[in-house]
Design a protein around this motif. Structure first.
Motif, PDB file in Angstrom:
ATOM      1  N   THR A  63       0.831  -1.197   0.000  1.00 29.20           N
ATOM      2  CA  THR A  63       0.000   0.000   0.000  1.00 29.20           C
ATOM      3  C   THR A  63       0.871   1.254   0.000  1.00 29.20           C
ATOM      4  O   THR A  63       1.890   1.310   0.684  1.00 29.20           O
ATOM      5  CB  THR A  63      -0.902   0.014   1.255  1.00 29.20           C
ATOM      6  N   VAL A  64       0.460   2.262  -0.756  1.00 29.22           N
ATOM      7  CA  VAL A  64       1.134   3.564  -0.739  1.00 29.22           C
ATOM      8  C   VAL A  64       0.484   4.410   0.343  1.00 29.22           C
ATOM      9  O   VAL A  64      -0.738   4.600   0.343  1.00 29.22           O
ATOM     10  CB  VAL A  64       1.023   4.272  -2.109  1.00 29.22           C
ATOM     11  N   PHE A  65       1.289   4.914   1.256  1.00 26.51           N
ATOM     12  CA  PHE A  65       0.761   5.721   2.349  1.00 26.51           C
ATOM     13  C   PHE A  65       1.142   7.190   2.193  1.00 26.51           C
ATOM     14  O   PHE A  65       2.193   7.533   1.651  1.00 26.51           O
ATOM     15  CB  PHE A  65       1.264   5.191   3.700  1.00 26.51           C
ATOM     16  N   PHE A  66       0.246   8.037   2.682  1.00 24.92           N
ATOM     17  CA  PHE A  66       0.435   9.483   2.636  1.00 24.92           C
ATOM     18  C   PHE A  66       1.717   9.887   3.363  1.00 24.92           C
ATOM     19  O   PHE A  66       2.085   9.297   4.374  1.00 24.92           O
ATOM     20  CB  PHE A  66      -0.776  10.154   3.304  1.00 24.92           C
ATOM     21  N   GLN A  67       2.407  10.897   2.834  1.00 25.98           N
ATOM     22  CA  GLN A  67       3.598  11.457   3.467  1.00 25.98           C
ATOM     23  C   GLN A  67       3.353  12.913   3.848  1.00 25.98           C
ATOM     24  O   GLN A  67       2.733  13.671   3.087  1.00 25.98           O
ATOM     25  CB  GLN A  67       4.796  11.379   2.518  1.00 25.98           C
ATOM     26  N   ILE A  68       3.831  13.311   5.025  1.00 25.38           N
ATOM     27  CA  ILE A  68       3.708  14.699   5.448  1.00 25.38           C
ATOM     28  C   ILE A  68       4.412  15.580   4.419  1.00 25.38           C
ATOM     29  O   ILE A  68       5.575  15.334   4.080  1.00 25.38           O
ATOM     30  CB  ILE A  68       4.354  14.924   6.839  1.00 25.38           C
ATOM     31  N   PRO A  69       3.745  16.607   3.892  1.00 20.52           N
ATOM     32  CA  PRO A  69       4.383  17.453   2.879  1.00 20.52           C
ATOM     33  C   PRO A  69       5.488  18.325   3.472  1.00 20.52           C
ATOM     34  O   PRO A  69       5.535  18.558   4.683  1.00 20.52           O
ATOM     35  CB  PRO A  69       3.221  18.313   2.369  1.00 20.52           C
ATOM     36  N   ALA A  70       6.371  18.814   2.624  1.00 22.60           N
ATOM     37  CA  ALA A  70       7.417  19.737   3.062  1.00 22.60           C
ATOM     38  C   ALA A  70       6.766  21.034   3.545  1.00 22.60           C
ATOM     39  O   ALA A  70       5.726  21.459   3.032  1.00 22.60           O
ATOM     40  CB  ALA A  70       8.364  20.023   1.905  1.00 22.60           C
ATOM     41  N   PHE A  71       7.368  21.648   4.554  1.00 20.31           N
ATOM     42  CA  PHE A  71       6.848  22.919   5.065  1.00 20.31           C
ATOM     43  C   PHE A  71       7.975  23.759   5.627  1.00 20.31           C
ATOM     44  O   PHE A  71       9.078  23.267   5.885  1.00 20.31           O
ATOM     45  CB  PHE A  71       5.767  22.689   6.129  1.00 20.31           C
ATOM     46  N   GLN A  72       7.685  25.047   5.798  1.00 20.27           N
ATOM     47  CA  GLN A  72       8.661  25.984   6.337  1.00 20.27           C
ATOM     48  C   GLN A  72       7.964  26.941   7.297  1.00 20.27           C
ATOM     49  O   GLN A  72       6.972  27.577   6.932  1.00 20.27           O
ATOM     50  CB  GLN A  72       9.314  26.763   5.190  1.00 20.27           C
ATOM     51  N   LEU A  73       8.457  27.022   8.531  1.00 18.37           N
ATOM     52  CA  LEU A  73       7.869  27.879   9.554  1.00 18.37           C
ATOM     53  C   LEU A  73       8.984  28.670  10.254  1.00 18.37           C
ATOM     54  O   LEU A  73      10.118  28.684   9.787  1.00 18.37           O
ATOM     55  CB  LEU A  73       7.064  27.027  10.542  1.00 18.37           C
ATOM     56  N   ILE A  74       8.659  29.293  11.382  1.00 21.57           N
ATOM     57  CA  ILE A  74       9.622  30.068  12.161  1.00 21.57           C
ATOM     58  C   ILE A  74       9.675  29.486  13.568  1.00 21.57           C
ATOM     59  O   ILE A  74       8.644  29.232  14.189  1.00 21.57           O
ATOM     60  CB  ILE A  74       9.212  31.555  12.248  1.00 21.57           C
ATOM     61  N   ASP A  75      10.888  29.259  14.090  1.00 20.27           N
ATOM     62  CA  ASP A  75      11.009  28.665  15.421  1.00 20.27           C
ATOM     63  C   ASP A  75      11.094  29.735  16.512  1.00 20.27           C
ATOM     64  O   ASP A  75      11.032  30.936  16.242  1.00 20.27           O
ATOM     65  CB  ASP A  75      12.193  27.699  15.492  1.00 20.27           C
ATOM     66  N   GLN A  76      11.238  29.273  17.762  1.00 22.84           N
ATOM     67  CA  GLN A  76      11.231  30.173  18.909  1.00 22.84           C
ATOM     68  C   GLN A  76      12.445  31.093  18.963  1.00 22.84           C
ATOM     69  O   GLN A  76      12.466  32.064  19.719  1.00 22.84           O
ATOM     70  CB  GLN A  76      11.100  29.390  20.222  1.00 22.84           C
ATOM     71  N   LYS A  77      13.437  30.806  18.143  1.00 22.57           N
ATOM     72  CA  LYS A  77      14.613  31.679  18.072  1.00 22.57           C
ATOM     73  C   LYS A  77      14.446  32.771  17.019  1.00 22.57           C
ATOM     74  O   LYS A  77      15.309  33.637  16.876  1.00 22.57           O
ATOM     75  CB  LYS A  77      15.855  30.854  17.737  1.00 22.57           C
ATOM     76  N   GLY A  78      13.348  32.675  16.254  1.00 21.80           N
ATOM     77  CA  GLY A  78      13.145  33.607  15.156  1.00 21.80           C
ATOM     78  C   GLY A  78      13.808  33.161  13.875  1.00 21.80           C
ATOM     79  O   GLY A  78      13.852  33.912  12.892  1.00 21.80           O
ATOM     80  N   SER A  79      14.314  31.929  13.858  1.00 23.66           N
ATOM     81  CA  SER A  79      14.995  31.386  12.679  1.00 23.66           C
ATOM     82  C   SER A  79      14.021  30.621  11.795  1.00 23.66           C
ATOM     83  O   SER A  79      13.027  30.059  12.282  1.00 23.66           O
ATOM     84  CB  SER A  79      16.134  30.452  13.104  1.00 23.66           C
ATOM     85  N   VAL A  80      14.311  30.591  10.512  1.00 26.32           N
ATOM     86  CA  VAL A  80      13.497  29.799   9.587  1.00 26.32           C
ATOM     87  C   VAL A  80      13.692  28.324   9.910  1.00 26.32           C
ATOM     88  O   VAL A  80      14.829  27.845  10.038  1.00 26.32           O
ATOM     89  CB  VAL A  80      13.900  30.088   8.128  1.00 26.32           C
ATOM     90  N   PHE A  81      12.582  27.622  10.059  1.00 24.72           N
ATOM     91  CA  PHE A  81      12.626  26.181  10.320  1.00 24.72           C
ATOM     92  C   PHE A  81      12.097  25.466   9.086  1.00 24.72           C
ATOM     93  O   PHE A  81      10.934  25.634   8.706  1.00 24.72           O
ATOM     94  CB  PHE A  81      11.781  25.806  11.534  1.00 24.72           C
ATOM     95  N   SER A  82      12.939  24.668   8.465  1.00 28.65           N
ATOM     96  CA  SER A  82      12.526  23.876   7.311  1.00 28.65           C
ATOM     97  C   SER A  82      12.287  22.438   7.738  1.00 28.65           C
ATOM     98  O   SER A  82      13.034  21.897   8.573  1.00 28.65           O
ATOM     99  CB  SER A  82      13.614  23.920   6.229  1.00 28.65           C
ATOM    100  N   SER A  83      11.283  21.824   7.154  1.00 34.81           N
ATOM    101  CA  SER A  83      11.021  20.417   7.466  1.00 34.81           C
ATOM    102  C   SER A  83      12.175  19.521   7.039  1.00 34.81           C
ATOM    103  O   SER A  83      12.265  18.372   7.474  1.00 34.81           O
ATOM    104  CB  SER A  83       9.719  19.956   6.802  1.00 34.81           C
ATOM    105  N   LYS A  84      13.098  20.057   6.229  1.00 34.72           N
ATOM    106  CA  LYS A  84      14.286  19.288   5.862  1.00 34.72           C
ATOM    107  C   LYS A  84      15.139  18.981   7.093  1.00 34.72           C
ATOM    108  O   LYS A  84      15.918  18.026   7.088  1.00 34.72           O
ATOM    109  CB  LYS A  84      15.110  20.054   4.825  1.00 34.72           C
ATOM    110  N   THR A  85      14.974  19.804   8.139  1.00 33.22           N
ATOM    111  CA  THR A  85      15.675  19.559   9.408  1.00 33.22           C
ATOM    112  C   THR A  85      15.317  18.187   9.964  1.00 33.22           C
ATOM    113  O   THR A  85      16.104  17.588  10.716  1.00 33.22           O
ATOM    114  CB  THR A  85      15.298  20.648  10.437  1.00 33.22           C
ATOM    115  N   LEU A  86      14.142  17.693   9.589  1.00 37.58           N
ATOM    116  CA  LEU A  86      13.630  16.436  10.125  1.00 37.58           C
ATOM    117  C   LEU A  86      13.935  15.238   9.229  1.00 37.58           C
ATOM    118  O   LEU A  86      13.471  14.132   9.511  1.00 37.58           O
ATOM    119  CB  LEU A  86      12.115  16.546  10.331  1.00 37.58           C
ATOM    120  N   ASP A  87      14.693  15.466   8.157  1.00 39.76           N
ATOM    121  CA  ASP A  87      15.046  14.356   7.271  1.00 39.76           C
ATOM    122  C   ASP A  87      15.767  13.258   8.060  1.00 39.76           C
ATOM    123  O   ASP A  87      16.675  13.538   8.844  1.00 39.76           O
ATOM    124  CB  ASP A  87      15.949  14.834   6.134  1.00 39.76           C
ATOM    125  N   ASN A  88      15.339  12.027   7.827  1.00 37.34           N
ATOM    126  CA  ASN A  88      15.911  10.849   8.496  1.00 37.34           C
ATOM    127  C   ASN A  88      15.758  10.924  10.021  1.00 37.34           C
ATOM    128  O   ASN A  88      16.591  10.402  10.760  1.00 37.34           O
ATOM    129  CB  ASN A  88      17.388  10.672   8.133  1.00 37.34           C
TER     130      ASN A  88
END
Length: 239
Positions: A63-88
């Motif tokens: 079965t093919v299962f849904f994957q969380i899409p890539a996203f970009q937000l701002i963290d508590q430090k005011g830095s850009v947070f990319s979902s690429k940070t969560l790779d692996n």
């Protein structure tokens, strides 16, 4: 050999054989479901695709299962947070807002327990995403994070554009979310304004959802802790 000697040997040997058997054959039997199968829009059926089974080193249909899409937000430090940070990485996501006085402190306290349990595990990350991004600036998130002793690069408190966060919750993490003030301008109490899920969402290294858990329920969070460990054992067995 006397009958008593035979019985004694059986009593001593069988547990040893059982232990060896479990260690040799039991490590590859860990199971944890994937959630949200992908539906083919043309046929209405669940999509299937070929994949290699790491256990048997064979190709099979799965079965093919849904994957969380890539996203970009701002963290508590005011830095850009990319979902690429969560790779692996394995991570747990939750939704909250700092002005919440009902379920959010309970949820965040349980996430704090996750941080304590996996504090030395670099493979496990935590996300707390604000559903009140207009109010929840990075500065306010930093104060809130400090309140729960959030560790840098382990537990991220995220804010950003509402147009990004709300679809991400609804269509990405598959949890309900609504801003009641959009339907009734008379609503002013923040606790009545932002209607969001208490669920914690477990996401694996392939961005598949592996579980939903009640973030206000200690026993359900205990189950989440156990299933994170199960997920890690699955990855270890596939090496």
């Amino acid at each position: 050999m006397t009958k008593k000697t035979g019985i004694l040997l059986t009593v001593l040997i069988v547990p040893v054989l059982l232990y060896l058997g479990l260690n040799q054959f039991g490590n590859n039997h860990f199971q944890l479901p994937r959630y949200i199968p992908v539906i083919d829009s043309t046929t209405g059926e669940v999509k299937m695709a070929k994949r290699k089974n790491p256990r048997w080193n064979e190709t099979e249909m799965d079965t093919v299962f849904f994957q969380i899409p890539a996203f970009q937000l701002i963290d508590q430090k005011g830095s850009v947070f990319s979902s690429k940070t969560l790779d692996n990485q394995i991570y747990v996501a939750s939704f909250f807002f700092t002005r919440c006085s009902t379920i959010c402190p309970k949820i965040t306290s349980q996430v704090s327990r996750l941080q304590d349990t996996f504090s030395q595990d670099d493979d496990v990350k935590l996300l707390s995403i604000s559903v009140d991004p207009k109010f929840d600036t990075p500065e306010k998130l930093a104060i809130y994070a400090q309140r729960f002793d959030a560790k840098a690069d382990k537990w991220y408190f995220l804010t950003g554009d509402k147009k990004t966060i709300y679809p991400l919750a609804l269509k990405g993490f598959h949890v309900p979310l609504a801003d009641a003030s959009e339907y009734d301008e008379a609503i002013k109490n923040p606790d009545e304004t932002f209607i969001h899920s208490e669920r914690l969402i477990l996401v694996d290294k392939e961005r598949h959802i592996r579980g939903f858990y009640n973030g206000t329920d200690k026993k359900d969070v205990d189950r989440l802790m156990m299933e994170i460990k199960v997920l890690k054992r699955i990855y270890e067995s596939e090496k």
